[in-house]
Design a protein around this motif. Structure first.
Motif, short mmCIF file in Angstrom:
data_model
loop_
_atom_site.label_atom_id
_atom_site.label_comp_id
_atom_site.label_asym_id
_atom_site.label_seq_id
_atom_site.Cartn_x
_atom_site.Cartn_y
_atom_site.Cartn_z
N GLY A 1 -22.77 2.69 -31.14
CA GLY A 1 -24.19 4.17 -31.48
C GLY A 1 -24.05 4.89 -31.08
O GLY A 1 -24.87 5.47 -31.65
N VAL A 2 -23.47 5.01 -29.59
CA VAL A 2 -23.59 6.61 -29.36
C VAL A 2 -23.02 7.69 -30.50
O VAL A 2 -23.53 8.45 -30.53
N THR A 3 -21.50 6.79 -30.37
CA THR A 3 -21.39 7.88 -31.60
C THR A 3 -22.21 8.65 -32.25
O THR A 3 -21.76 9.46 -33.58
N PHE A 4 -22.55 7.33 -33.88
CA PHE A 4 -22.89 7.24 -34.48
C PHE A 4 -24.60 8.05 -34.06
O PHE A 4 -24.78 9.42 -34.73
N LEU A 5 -24.66 7.75 -33.28
CA LEU A 5 -26.46 8.76 -33.01
C LEU A 5 -25.91 10.46 -32.87
O LEU A 5 -26.45 11.15 -34.03
N THR A 6 -24.91 10.67 -32.22
CA THR A 6 -24.81 11.72 -32.23
C THR A 6 -23.76 12.26 -33.06
O THR A 6 -23.91 13.72 -33.49
N ILE B 1 -24.68 12.06 -35.74
CA ILE B 1 -25.70 12.31 -36.77
C ILE B 1 -26.89 13.90 -36.98
O ILE B 1 -26.72 14.16 -37.31
N ILE B 2 -26.93 13.06 -35.46
CA ILE B 2 -28.05 14.11 -35.42
C ILE B 2 -26.86 16.23 -35.18
O ILE B 2 -28.22 17.02 -35.92
N THR B 3 -25.78 15.81 -34.45
CA THR B 3 -25.04 16.93 -34.64
C THR B 3 -25.02 17.59 -36.48
O THR B 3 -24.92 19.01 -36.91
N TRP B 4 -24.76 16.55 -37.08
CA TRP B 4 -24.42 17.29 -38.88
C TRP B 4 -25.83 17.73 -38.99
O TRP B 4 -25.67 18.41 -40.02
N TYR C 1 -18.37 10.53 -40.64
CA TYR C 1 -18.14 10.07 -39.70
C TYR C 1 -17.33 8.85 -38.70
O TYR C 1 -15.93 9.19 -37.75
N GLN D 1 -20.09 16.31 -29.01
CA GLN D 1 -19.55 15.20 -29.42
C GLN D 1 -18.37 14.37 -28.33
O GLN D 1 -18.62 13.53 -28.42
#
Length: 313
Positions: free
Chosen positions: A18-23, A25-28, A68, A278
């Motif tokens: 979850g943390v890696t996915f949110l990070t 998405i935010i950077t994208w 991702y 990331q």
């Protein structure tokens, strides 16, 4: 115990995903173009054709879920990408900065434990005396001070005015004193309050009353009966503190130019080095969940009440 650890590991894997996915998405979704920032960090002004070619090579034209999935697959193989700022793998940068962060975190944590436990025990044993009031006053004062303000204050007094230490810290023993103190002092204040509360709760327990009635010396009661029981609530606090320190206290490392992970993260954010950001977030997540897992396992292992309750259930 093995079943509990396995269940927690499954939960931690879900948290990391979850943390890696949110990070990601935010950077994208950030307005900056990673391809453009790659050339800007190198001091180049790319042409539109070169930018489009670089985006295609970096896979930035693919859908976000495809990007991702590719990044996650590379991460599981130990490939966190390449830093645009430093021009080398992100994992290499993390490995370079980690020893300095470990050195600073270890020094600060050792200072916290060596100072806070004696003061916390003293304030509990000497409750409502002048010693208790003095320590509590300074602990409230220490908790209320932002660490960046404390760092600047320590630098001004001990480096600029007294010239006892260098303004810019280095790897020397003298250079670690000020940044370690800036990290440790607010933590000491918080630990003293927690240790005092834990000791006061244990000192009012029935087993302490019984021990005093049997004529056991107060020193023996405090150090051999109360201390082992009062340390349990501090374990969770220590887990959070170690995670914070190992993640890199970015503000303190930046103020003192300490070349650790936190300083690296601030520089990565400044130049919008998304692969490095990331990788740093991934490192932070792994550290926090790993340390919390160790704290929980240690708590269950050391506290016999939890083990007995589990057997009854």
């Amino acid at each position: 115990m093995a079943e509990y650890i396995l269940r927690r590991l499954v939960q931690l894997v879900a948290v990391l995903l979850g943390v890696t996915f949110l990070t990601f998405i935010i950077t994208w979704a950030a307005p900056s173009d990673p391809a453009e920032m790659k050339y800007v960090s190198m001091g180049m002004i790319p042409s539109p054709r070169l930018l489009e070619q670089t985006r295609e090579e970096m896979g930035l034209n693919d859908p976000v879920l495809v990007q991702y999935g590719r990044w996650l697959g590379n991460t599981m193989r130990g490939d966190l990408g390449e830093s645009a700022k430093f021009g080398e793998p992100v994992l290499t940068q993390l490995t370079k900065k980690l020893p300095m962060t470990l050195k600073l975190a270890g020094t600060a944590m050792a200072a916290v434990l060596l100072v806070s436990f004696p003061l916390g025990i003293l304030t509990a044993v000497k409750k409502n005396t002048w010693a208790d009031y003095v320590v509590r006053f300074f602990s409230f004062f220490g908790v209320s001070m932002p660490n960046f303000w404390l760092g600047l204050l320590l630098m001004y007094v001990f480096a600029v005015r007294l010239r006892w230490f260098c303004v810019v810290s280095s790897g020397s023993p003298g250079g670690i004193v000020l940044p370690a103190a800036a990290l440790a002092l607010p933590m000491v204040s918080g630990y003293v309050r927690q240790i005092r509360a834990a000791f006061l709760e244990e000192l009012s327990s029935n087993y302490v009353v019984g021990a005093r009635a049997r004529g056991i010396p107060e020193r023996t009661i405090v150090f051999f009966h109360v201390l082992p029981n009062a340390v349990f609530p501090i374990i969770t606090l220590m887990g959070l503190s170690v995670g914070h320190l190992l993640g890199g206290a970015a503000i303190i490392e930046t103020i003192f130019s300490w070349q650790g992970i936190g300083n690296m993260a601030v520089e990565a954010i400044r130049v919008r080095d998304y692969p490095l950001i990331q990788g740093y977030v991934m490192w932070m997540a792994v550290i926090y969940v790993g340390v919390n897992l160790l704290a929980d396992v240690g708590y269950r292992f050391l506290d016999p009440q939890i083990r007995l309750r589990k057997k009854v259930e």
